[in-house]
Enzyme design. Structure first.
Site, PDB file in Angstrom:
ATOM      1  N   SER A 249       0.818  -1.213   0.000  1.00  0.00           N
ATOM      2  CA  SER A 249       0.000   0.000   0.000  1.00  0.00           C
ATOM      3  C   SER A 249       0.852   1.264   0.000  1.00  0.00           C
ATOM      4  CB  SER A 249      -0.875  -0.013   1.265  1.00  0.00           C
ATOM      5  OG  SER A 249      -1.252   1.300   1.625  1.00  0.00           O
ATOM      6  N   GLY A 250       0.568   2.153  -0.940  1.00  0.00           N
ATOM      7  CA  GLY A 250       1.288   3.428  -0.978  1.00  0.00           C
ATOM      8  C   GLY A 250       1.052   4.247   0.282  1.00  0.00           C
ATOM      9  N   LEU A 251      -0.205   4.286   0.733  1.00  0.00           N
ATOM     10  CA  LEU A 251      -0.528   5.051   1.943  1.00  0.00           C
ATOM     11  C   LEU A 251       0.214   4.488   3.155  1.00  0.00           C
ATOM     12  CD1 LEU A 251      -2.164   7.092   3.641  1.00  0.00           C
ATOM     13  CD2 LEU A 251      -3.979   5.370   3.767  1.00  0.00           C
TER      14      LEU A 251
ATOM     15  N   ASP B   3       0.979  10.602   1.761  1.00  0.00           N
ATOM     16  CA  ASP B   3       0.687   9.834   0.539  1.00  0.00           C
ATOM     17  C   ASP B   3       0.415  10.818  -0.588  1.00  0.00           C
ATOM     18  OD1 ASP B   3       0.104   7.767  -1.200  1.00  0.00           O
ATOM     19  OD2 ASP B   3      -1.935   7.482  -0.448  1.00  0.00           O
TER      20      ASP B   3
ATOM     21  N   ASP C 120       1.070  -1.041  -5.158  1.00  0.00           N
ATOM     22  CA  ASP C 120       0.400   0.221  -5.439  1.00  0.00           C
ATOM     23  C   ASP C 120       1.430   1.147  -6.097  1.00  0.00           C
ATOM     24  OD1 ASP C 120      -0.863   2.636  -5.372  1.00  0.00           O
ATOM     25  OD2 ASP C 120      -1.211   2.667  -3.203  1.00  0.00           O
TER      26      ASP C 120
ATOM     27  N   ASP D  38       0.853   3.964  -7.528  1.00  0.00           N
ATOM     28  CA  ASP D  38       0.297   5.324  -7.700  1.00  0.00           C
ATOM     29  C   ASP D  38       0.055   5.566  -9.191  1.00  0.00           C
ATOM     30  OD1 ASP D  38       0.249   5.819  -4.967  1.00  0.00           O
ATOM     31  OD2 ASP D  38       2.253   6.679  -4.933  1.00  0.00           O
TER      32      ASP D  38
ATOM     33  N   GLU E 152      -2.889   4.167 -11.169  1.00  0.00           N
ATOM     34  CA  GLU E 152      -4.139   4.930 -11.072  1.00  0.00           C
ATOM     35  C   GLU E 152      -4.103   6.119 -12.026  1.00  0.00           C
ATOM     36  OE1 GLU E 152      -3.505   5.644  -6.873  1.00  0.00           O
ATOM     37  OE2 GLU E 152      -3.151   7.773  -7.218  1.00  0.00           O
TER      38      GLU E 152
ATOM     39  N   LYS F  76       0.284  12.883  -6.877  1.00  0.00           N
ATOM     40  CA  LYS F  76      -1.067  12.445  -6.499  1.00  0.00           C
ATOM     41  C   LYS F  76      -1.424  12.928  -5.094  1.00  0.00           C
ATOM     42  CE  LYS F  76      -1.917   9.083  -4.128  1.00  0.00           C
ATOM     43  NZ  LYS F  76      -1.979   7.659  -4.410  1.00  0.00           N
TER      44      LYS F  76
ATOM     45  N   ASN G 154      -3.813  11.353  -1.772  1.00  0.00           N
ATOM     46  CA  ASN G 154      -4.555  10.163  -1.363  1.00  0.00           C
ATOM     47  C   ASN G 154      -6.034  10.342  -1.688  1.00  0.00           C
ATOM     48  OD1 ASN G 154      -6.228   8.667   0.976  1.00  0.00           O
ATOM     49  ND2 ASN G 154      -4.417   7.496   0.432  1.00  0.00           N
ATOM     50  N   SER G 155      -6.644   9.269  -2.185  1.00  0.00           N
ATOM     51  CA  SER G 155      -8.027   9.334  -2.675  1.00  0.00           C
ATOM     52  C   SER G 155      -9.036   9.642  -1.577  1.00  0.00           C
ATOM     53  CB  SER G 155      -8.415   7.988  -3.293  1.00  0.00           C
ATOM     54  OG  SER G 155      -7.453   7.570  -4.202  1.00  0.00           O
TER      55      SER G 155
ATOM     56  N   ARG H 134      -6.341   1.377 -12.361  1.00  0.00           N
ATOM     57  CA  ARG H 134      -7.212   1.870 -11.285  1.00  0.00           C
ATOM     58  C   ARG H 134      -7.896   3.153 -11.722  1.00  0.00           C
ATOM     59  NH1 ARG H 134      -5.127   3.093  -5.180  1.00  0.00           N
ATOM     60  NH2 ARG H 134      -6.303   4.999  -4.775  1.00  0.00           N
TER      61      ARG H 134
ATOM     62  N   HIS I  36     -12.355   2.505  -7.591  1.00  0.00           N
ATOM     63  CA  HIS I  36     -12.243   3.028  -6.234  1.00  0.00           C
ATOM     64  C   HIS I  36     -13.423   3.948  -5.914  1.00  0.00           C
ATOM     65  CE1 HIS I  36     -10.354   3.311  -2.507  1.00  0.00           C
ATOM     66  NE2 HIS I  36      -9.453   4.249  -2.704  1.00  0.00           N
TER      67      HIS I  36
HETATM   68  C1  SPV Z   1      -3.322   2.648  -0.702  1.00  0.00           C
HETATM   69  O1  SPV Z   1      -3.456   1.743   0.110  1.00  0.00           O
HETATM   70  O2  SPV Z   1      -2.328   3.371  -0.747  1.00  0.00           O
HETATM   71  C2  SPV Z   1      -4.378   2.926  -1.679  1.00  0.00           C
HETATM   72  C3  SPV Z   1      -5.779   2.804  -1.305  1.00  0.00           C
HETATM   73  O3  SPV Z   1      -4.042   3.341  -2.759  1.00  0.00           O
HETATM   74  S1  SPV Z   1      -6.329   4.382  -0.832  1.00  0.00           S
HETATM   75  O4  SPV Z   1      -5.585   4.788   0.350  1.00  0.00           O
HETATM   76  O5  SPV Z   1      -7.758   4.262  -0.561  1.00  0.00           O
HETATM   77  O6  SPV Z   1      -6.102   5.311  -1.930  1.00  0.00           O
HETATM   78 MG    MG Z   2      -2.276   4.336  -2.750  1.00  0.00          MG
END
Ligand code: SPV
Ligand code: MG
Length: 289
Positions: free
Chosen positions: A38-40, A50, A77, A79, A106, A112, A114-115, A149, A180
């Site tokens: 996971s990027g986050l 993130d 991930d 990104d 994505e 980016k 974070n979503s 994504r 997402h």
């Molecule tokens: C992550 O886990 O980094 C994701 C999911 O990309 S989210 O945090 O919902 O973007």
């Molecule tokens: Mg991410």
């Protein structure tokens, strides 16, 4: 071979977040068959936001530890690919080298956000992003599963936009679509799966719509569910609690029962293998007796 293991099985599968070797090993022991780098979570554990503050090479370094420690298929991930088509394909090559099973790209713009935070989520142009996907596919072919994504729900668009993006990304060579949503119910996801009819396998990240039971996803034919950040958040809560108690008590006696034992650490990370290897390679005569 990895294609079967990530995002492409007929039964629903679950990927657990990992952000370092330890969290990867714990997820593996718990029985997860695949991991989400996971990027986050990785950014948070490095103390970054993130928002592409961590570099692609930092990501690759962490993924290498996750793959090595867990020996599980890892969907990374990626990104937006850290730039244009060229950065994206270089990232994919590096991820292949360190043994990742797949990468998710994505359709966001660099840098980016974070979503799940804020309202500024500009989408990449469909053709430009399709070029990023094609470049990755040309660079790594079938060695790495490529998940496209779609962030259009995050950006506030209707299901039609998501579907037209999904078609374009499928044409560009993606193996699966991650759709997402940041809503607290799965309505956007289910609108997408109804319209998309599984033309490619669908991957979801139910961080915000966590109340929806998995049976709903099974019925919708969803391929893969990602639990995207729960080990990182669990660690954060546990570390905070322990730190607060040690500050208050100036002693660690009362917290011992609540933390992992050192034997647990040594066992999880295979110190017994090291002892056997030492007997074999450092003291072979001793080993032969
Ligand atoms: C992550 O886990 O980094 C994701 C999911 O990309 S989210 O945090 O919902 O973007
Ligand atoms: Mg991410």
């Amino acid at each position: 071979m990895m294609r079967v293991q990530i995002c492409c099985s007929s039964e629903i599968s679950f990927l657990m977040e990992a952000h370092d070797g330890l969290s990867a090993a714990i997820a593996g022991r718990a029985g997860f068959k695949g991991l989400w780098a996971s990027g986050l979570s990785i950014a948070s554990c490095l103390g970054y936001r993130d928002a592409n503050e961590a570099s692609w090479s930092q990501l690759v370094g962490v993924v290498e530890r996750i793959v090595d420690t867990s020996q599980l298929p890892v969907l990374v991930d990626g990104d937006g690919g850290f730039g244009n088509f060229n950065n994206a394909r270089m990232l994919a090559r590096k991820l292949r080298q360190c043994g990742a099973a797949g990468v998710t790209l994505e359709d966001s713009c660099f840098p980016k956000t974070n979503s799940l935070i804020g309202d500024r989520h500009p989408l990449a142009d469909i053709d430009e992003f399709s070029g990023r996907l094609r470049a990755v596919k040309d660079a790594v072919a079938d060695d790495l599963v490529l998940v496209a994504r779609i962030e259009s729900f995050i950006a506030g668009h209707a299901v039609e936009e998501a579907i037209s993006r999904a078609h374009a990304y499928a044409d560009a060579g993606s193996d699966a679509i991650l759709i997402h949503s940041r809503r607290s119910a799965a309505d956007e996801i289910l609108a997408f799966t109804r319209a998309w009819q599984n033309k490619l396998p669908v991957v979801i990240v139910p961080t915000k719509y966590y109340r929806t039971p998995v049976s709903v996803y099974r019925r919708a034919g969803i391929s893969t569910v990602i639990w995207a950040n729960h080990s990182m958040r669990a660690a954060m809560a546990a570390m905070r609690q322990i730190c607060n108690r040690i500050v208050a008590e100036e002693n660690t006696a009362s917290i011992e029962p609540n933390i992992a034992t050192l034997d647990d650490v040594f066992e999880l990370l295979g110190y017994d293998e090291l002892a056997r290897a030492e007997a074999n390679y450092l003291h072979p005569q001793h080993h032969e007796q």
